[in-house]
Write an enzyme that holds these catalytic residues in place. Structure first.
Site, PDB file in Angstrom:
ATOM      1  N   ASP A 183       0.826  -1.202   0.000  1.00  0.00           N
ATOM      2  CA  ASP A 183       0.000   0.000   0.000  1.00  0.00           C
ATOM      3  C   ASP A 183       0.864   1.258   0.000  1.00  0.00           C
ATOM      4  OD1 ASP A 183       0.723   0.613   2.637  1.00  0.00           O
ATOM      5  OD2 ASP A 183      -1.106  -0.225   3.502  1.00  0.00           O
ATOM      6  N   LYS A 239      -4.069   3.231  -1.455  1.00  0.00           N
ATOM      7  CA  LYS A 239      -5.290   4.026  -1.391  1.00  0.00           C
ATOM      8  C   LYS A 239      -4.957   5.336  -0.697  1.00  0.00           C
ATOM      9  CE  LYS A 239      -8.884   0.489  -1.203  1.00  0.00           C
ATOM     10  NZ  LYS A 239      -9.747   1.185  -2.152  1.00  0.00           N
ATOM     11  N   MET A 248      -6.116   9.304   9.994  1.00  0.00           N
ATOM     12  CA  MET A 248      -6.835   9.884   8.838  1.00  0.00           C
ATOM     13  C   MET A 248      -7.773  11.012   9.262  1.00  0.00           C
ATOM     14  SD  MET A 248      -7.599   6.196   7.000  1.00  0.00           S
ATOM     15  CE  MET A 248      -8.038   5.444   8.586  1.00  0.00           C
TER      16      MET A 248
END
Length: 276
Positions: A42, A64, A179
């Site tokens: 990732d 992502k 996040m």
């Protein structure tokens, strides 16, 4: 050297790479890097970790990142199945820990549905390891006996309504948020509305445990304005609580690399005892 399990053809290992520093890889993770035929990694896996892979390994990017074109989760999961069925030793390498906001559970369940054997290798999650590299402990007996880990956005990319922000604000002295930078204004407003003090310490730890690490210390009330003025960008861990003040005494990396003078009494507890 302990005996490590064989990485068999047709198997998938879901491995946490930790927050960045390759020295934080586990023995199982290093073993997988040395034996994998293909690594599906990732966006948050540091290149220094990938550099430890065996020569000739195939690398497939499956990152992502918010606001950027990204592969669909189902496609990533099915790609793991496809590679395993081709007889490959498949290393699914994820930043941090695969089971902490890493979708490792979703990928593993797809493997189960297709009868693909797999192994889970935990990693050091950024909410612990990244904070440690910033000199901020997740817990300290003089500040907190509980800590809450949460995400700053849901699958649709907005602040999750499924989180009971009022009770989180009231019930947990330290909040560690993944996040959350993009929505920090909305999040801090909810926390203050629920009763957290506007002057409560808050820190952003960006690119934690890498050579690009940057730390911004601020407060709940000033967080949105200060991070905008700083031009810092994700990935970042956000921590709220009195533990942020301990950085004045525990920023070991700043002391080693920049000569920062550390305060042995960052909370002022000894000074209070002496004057009290």
């Amino acid at each position: 050297m302990p005996a490590l399990p064989a990485f068999e053809p047709g198997h998938v290992w879901l491995v946490g790479a930790g927050p960045g520093d390759p020295g934080l890889l586990t023995l199982h993770a290093a073993h997988a890097l040395a034996h994998a035929d293909v690594i599906v990694h990732d966006a948050l896996v540091d290149p220094a970790c990938l550099a430890l892979a065996r020569p000739g390994v195939a690398l497939e990017y499956a990152g992502k990142r918010g606001g950027k074109p990204s592969p669909k989760q189902r496609d990533i999961s099915l790609r793991l199945v496809e590679l395993a069925r081709a007889g490959k030793r498949v290393l699914r390498l994820k930043g941090g820990d695969p089971f902490v906001f890493g979708r490792g559970g979703e990928e593993a369940l797809t493997l189960v549905a297709h009868n693909v054997p797999f192994r889970i290798v935990p990693g050091v999650t950024a909410g612990i390891g990244g904070l440690a590299y910033a000199g901020i402990p997740a817990t300290h007996r003089d500040t907190n006996h509980a800590v809450t880990f949460l995400t700053g956005h849901d699958s649709s990319g907005v602040v999750p309504d499924a989180i009971d922000w009022h009770h989180v604000a009231k019930g947990s002295p330290v909040l560690v948020m993944y996040m959350a930078m993009k929505h920090i204004g909305a999040i801090t407003a909810r926390l203050i509305e629920a009763g957290r003090g506007p002057d409560e310490p808050l820190a952003f730890v960006c690119n934690a445990a890498t050579g690009r690490q940057q730390v911004l210390e601020t407060t709940l009330a000033r967080a949105e304005a200060d991070v905008a003025a700083s031009a810092l960008e994700p990935p970042a861990i956000v921590v709220v609580g009195e533990v942020v003040r301990l950085r004045a005494g525990l920023d070991w990396l700043g002391a080693l690399t920049a000569g920062r003078a550390l305060d042995p009494d960052p909370l002022g507890l000894r000074r209070q005892d002496e004057t009290g």
